[in-house]
Structures are given as C-alpha cells and as structure tokens.
Design an enzyme around this catalytic site. Structure first.
Site, PDB file in Angstrom:
ATOM      1  N   CYS A 198       0.839  -1.202   0.000  1.00 23.53           N
ATOM      2  CA  CYS A 198       0.000   0.000   0.000  1.00 23.53           C
ATOM      3  C   CYS A 198       0.871   1.248   0.000  1.00 23.53           C
ATOM      4  O   CYS A 198       1.702   1.429   0.896  1.00 23.53           O
ATOM      5  CB  CYS A 198      -0.893  -0.021   1.230  1.00 23.53           C
ATOM      6  SG  CYS A 198      -1.865   1.492   1.454  1.00 23.53           S
ATOM      7  N   CYS A 201       0.134   3.406   3.449  1.00 24.82           N
ATOM      8  CA  CYS A 201       0.629   3.036   4.781  1.00 24.82           C
ATOM      9  C   CYS A 201       1.741   2.003   4.754  1.00 24.82           C
ATOM     10  O   CYS A 201       2.342   1.722   5.802  1.00 24.82           O
ATOM     11  CB  CYS A 201      -0.524   2.528   5.649  1.00 24.82           C
ATOM     12  SG  CYS A 201      -1.108   0.855   5.213  1.00 24.82           S
ATOM     13  N   CYS A 218      -6.104  -2.416   0.734  1.00 27.30           N
ATOM     14  CA  CYS A 218      -5.073  -2.546   1.757  1.00 27.30           C
ATOM     15  C   CYS A 218      -5.634  -3.300   2.953  1.00 27.30           C
ATOM     16  O   CYS A 218      -6.772  -3.062   3.384  1.00 27.30           O
ATOM     17  CB  CYS A 218      -4.577  -1.171   2.193  1.00 27.30           C
ATOM     18  SG  CYS A 218      -3.330  -1.234   3.504  1.00 27.30           S
ATOM     19  N   CYS A 221      -5.267  -0.348   6.098  1.00 28.42           N
ATOM     20  CA  CYS A 221      -5.829   1.011   6.156  1.00 28.42           C
ATOM     21  C   CYS A 221      -7.006   1.118   5.195  1.00 28.42           C
ATOM     22  O   CYS A 221      -7.450   0.128   4.600  1.00 28.42           O
ATOM     23  CB  CYS A 221      -4.752   2.061   5.838  1.00 28.42           C
ATOM     24  SG  CYS A 221      -4.299   2.219   4.091  1.00 28.42           S
ATOM     25  N   ASP A 340      21.894   0.380 -16.410  1.00 29.16           N
ATOM     26  CA  ASP A 340      21.757  -0.796 -15.547  1.00 29.16           C
ATOM     27  C   ASP A 340      20.841  -1.822 -16.206  1.00 29.16           C
ATOM     28  O   ASP A 340      19.665  -1.542 -16.460  1.00 29.16           O
ATOM     29  CB  ASP A 340      21.189  -0.351 -14.202  1.00 29.16           C
ATOM     30  CG  ASP A 340      21.074  -1.483 -13.196  1.00 29.16           C
ATOM     31  OD1 ASP A 340      21.395  -2.635 -13.549  1.00 29.16           O
ATOM     32  OD2 ASP A 340      20.667  -1.204 -12.060  1.00 29.16           O
TER      33      ASP A 340
END
Length: 416
Positions: A198, A201, A218, A221, A340
């Site tokens: 999430c 949170c 989530c 939350c 990369d």
C-alpha cells in the site's frame, strides 16, 4: 503566434530553423534541439505557447506514446490537434509540438513521468491521463513511489485540472487521488510486481488474482480500489452508462493496447467525442513511431516490438506469433535505455522455450546469461543481420529496447 511577445516569436523561429537543420542532417526530427533553443531564448516559452489551449497530458511508464497517438486521432473531429507524435516527451518536445501548430485549440502531449509536475505547472493542462507506474531505468529515474508522490502534490496544487486514471494500478490511484476531479478507468494491470504494498501506509495489498482488472484493498488502512466509471472487459469497454463498446476494430495488437484504447475513449469523451465517433478513428492507428510495424527484408517479414522494462517485455510476449515462431532479441544500455541491465532478471523468459531465439545488441551477454538461467535455448549473434538471415523466409518477431529498436528501424526501414 502573432500574440506572442517579440522575444518568444524569435525563439520559435530560431527553434524551427534548428529543427529543420537537424532533419536535413539526418539527426532526427529536430523536436528536442528546436525546443531546447526556444527555451534557452525564452524560458517561459512553454507557458506562452500553452495559453488559451485545451491540453491533455498523457503519462505512464508504458504506453504513453501509443495512447497519445490514439487520443490525438480520436480528437480530430474537433479540429487541429497539436501533439508530440514521436515521443519527445519533455518540455523541449512540448515546445516544439505547440510551436508547430500555433492555431490548434487542442493539444495532446505525451509527458515523461518525472516531468508531469513541471509541465502541469507551466501549461495549466485541463486534463491529465495517468495509466501505469513500474520500474524503468532505475539507475537514473526516481523510485516510482516518489514519482507517485510528486503526482499527488502537483495535482493537489492544480485545482483546475481533472484526471483520467487507471484505478487497477494502486500507485496510479494513489498519485491521482488528490486531484479535484478524477474519472476512474479499470484498464487492467498485467505487471503487478511493483505494487504489492500500500502506498498510503506500507501494508500489504490484497488482490483478486487471475482477472484482467480486479479489486484490491489494503489490509491495514482505508486505501482501496475506487469504483470505476469506465471498465475494460476482454475485447470491449463498458462506459459510464453501462453500454458495451466493442474494441474488435482496434488494429494495434494485445491487451496492453486494449487498455490504451480504453483510456483514450475516456479522455476524448470529456471533450464531447462519443465512443461511436472515436472508435473508427482509433482503428486507423496501425503503428506508432515504428512500434508494431512490419518491414520486409530478403523474404523475411520483421515485426518490430519495443520493450524497455519488465512490464514492456510482458506486453511484447503477449503479442508474439504462436510457438515455435522465431524471435530476435536486442538489448543495449546507452543513456536513453538506462545503463543498468539488472532489470532483465525481473522478466520471466520461460515463455520463449521451444522457439528459435537469437540474441544481439551491445549487452547481448547480459541477456544471454538471463536466458540461460531460464533454461531457454538461444543463439548469440554479433550482428543483428545474422539473426535475420538465420531464420527461413517468413515471419520474425523482433523485441528490442529503445536504442536497439531505433538502430533496427533505421537499418530496415523507418515505417511509421
């Protein structure tokens, strides 16, 4: 254009001259150098050129060039549309796009994810389309949660801007949720490896697996998937009135392009273009800046697919010819690609088992090591032409990252 201050007019004129010289020298379409010179002479040129226009910014990690092209095509009934059709998606490209269409009331601008806050601030765009966020060029791009956070702050400070957002992507949902008005589109999220937590949170996200677009929430939350007004279901889109809109006429292949079309339909509807008018215009788009196009060479038909990150490779795999059709892969690591190449290990290449696979490009050994770990049989070639001539006459799918893709387009034909 005559309403511009004299300095701005001079900046536009010199930018156009530089762009023309770039084209004549075979250095590209000149969008970047033209815009760079214009902004050097007038740092406020983008703001001046955007004044009194209705602008759409289109941003995502994958699909923004294609979706920009689809939206632009569908908006043609409204009149001339300014756009950066070939992917110059930073302010220099935006300046060139708007300067090249001074009388266009509308503009559709592809925008690099990092530049959304700046371009939104400088243009005051009336609509922003946000589609997906995933890892891409991590050696030089910001962490994607940081990008979503920048979107949130920028939209919170732009009360006149509305958003069309893909609610199947939790990061996009979080980034868009501070806008004064959001129309949610369930456009699907095939690549989910960057959004299991999430963004509100940090808790785990619970998902329904196996669906093209599915609910998520989530566990810790209040943050959860909003209710969509538009939704992609297979080969049709459901609009806010519950009507099913078939996408069978769309010529761009794969589920990713059905997602792009769903976003495009939602965007143009905000400008009064109904789906029944937009669909035939979307169907006219067959390739975008060389993506999905085919070129003929020595009896072989090469279909060119651009894939620059894990999510993009997944989309390319979705449209491959059925096995055992041959595939040629090319990977570079120049500046536009990102230096990369560790992201290659995030791609599941096992889908290529049982096919003739040819590996080329500057970083072919990196890719070869990844394929070997995936137990995929392959042939490394020093030159891409070896791969082409190693397969019998017929179809060959080509998957390449950005600079490798451009090299192949230049070599075998820049069909758009």
């Amino acid at each position: 254009m005559s309403d511009l201050p004299l300095r701005s007019q001079l900046a536009v004129a010199l930018g156009r001259t530089a762009a023309k010289m770039s084209r004549l020298a075979g250095k590209g379409d000149g969008s970047v150098i033209g815009g760079r010179i214009g902004l050097r002479l007038d740092p406020e040129l983008l703001t001046r050129l955007a004044k009194d226009r209705k602008l759409v910014l289109v941003s995502a990690t994958n699909g923004k060039t294609t979706t920009t092209r689809l939206i632009t095509s569908a908006m043609t009934p409204l009149g001339e549309v300014a756009t950066n059709a070939f992917g110059a998606n930073m302010p220099t490209g935006h300046v060139s796009a708007l300067a090249s269409a001074p009388s266009a009331q509308y503009g559709v601008l592809e925008c690099d994810e990092k530049y959304v806050p700046q371009v939104l601030r400088e243009t005051g765009a009336s609509l922003v389309a946000l589609m997906n966020l995933s890892r891409d060029q991590m050696d030089r791009a910001a962490e994607i949660w940081q990008l979503a956070g920048k979107w949130r702050r920028a939209l919170a400070e732009s009360p006149g801007t509305h958003v069309i957002a893909n609610c199947d992507d939790p990061l996009v949902t979080w980034g868009a949720s501070t806008a004064s008005g959001v129309i949610w589109v369930a456009a699907g999220q095939h690549w989910r490896e960057d959004s299991w937590c999430c963004p509100e949170c940090g808790g785990p996200l619970d998902r329904q697996e196996g669906e093209e677009n599915s609910d998520w929430a989530c566990r810790q939350c209040h943050f959860r998937r909003p209710t969509p007004q538009w939704a992609l279901h297979g080969d049709h889109v459901v609009d806010p009135h519950g009507r099913q809109i078939p996408l069978g006429g769309i010529q761009l292949p794969g589920r990713a392009n059905r997602s792009n079309a769903a976003i495009a339909l939602a965007v143009v509807a905000q400008f009064g273009v109904p789906p029944e008018q937009a669909l035939p215009l979307l169907a006219q788009v067959k390739s975008v800046a060389g993506r999905y196009t085919t070129v003929e060479h020595q009896g072989r038909t090469l279909r060119l697919l651009l894939s620059k990150n894990p999510a993009g490779w997944l989309e390319a795999f979705d449209v491959l010819q059925p096995a055992p059709g041959p595939v040629a892969l090319a990977v570079n690591a120049q500046g536009p690609d990102g230096r990369d190449t560790s992201w290659l290990w995030d791609v599941d290449y096992r889908i290529l088992r049982g096919r003739p696979v040819f590996v080329s490009g500057e970083r072919r050994i990196d890719l070869a090591a990844r394929l070997e770990a995936a137990d995929v049989q392959f042939t490394v070639v020093d030159d891409f032409e070896q791969a082409v001539m190693s397969v019998p006459p017929g179809h060959l799918d080509v998957i390449a990252n950005y600079t490798a893709f451009q090299d192949i387009r230049t070599r075998y034909g820049r069909v758009v």
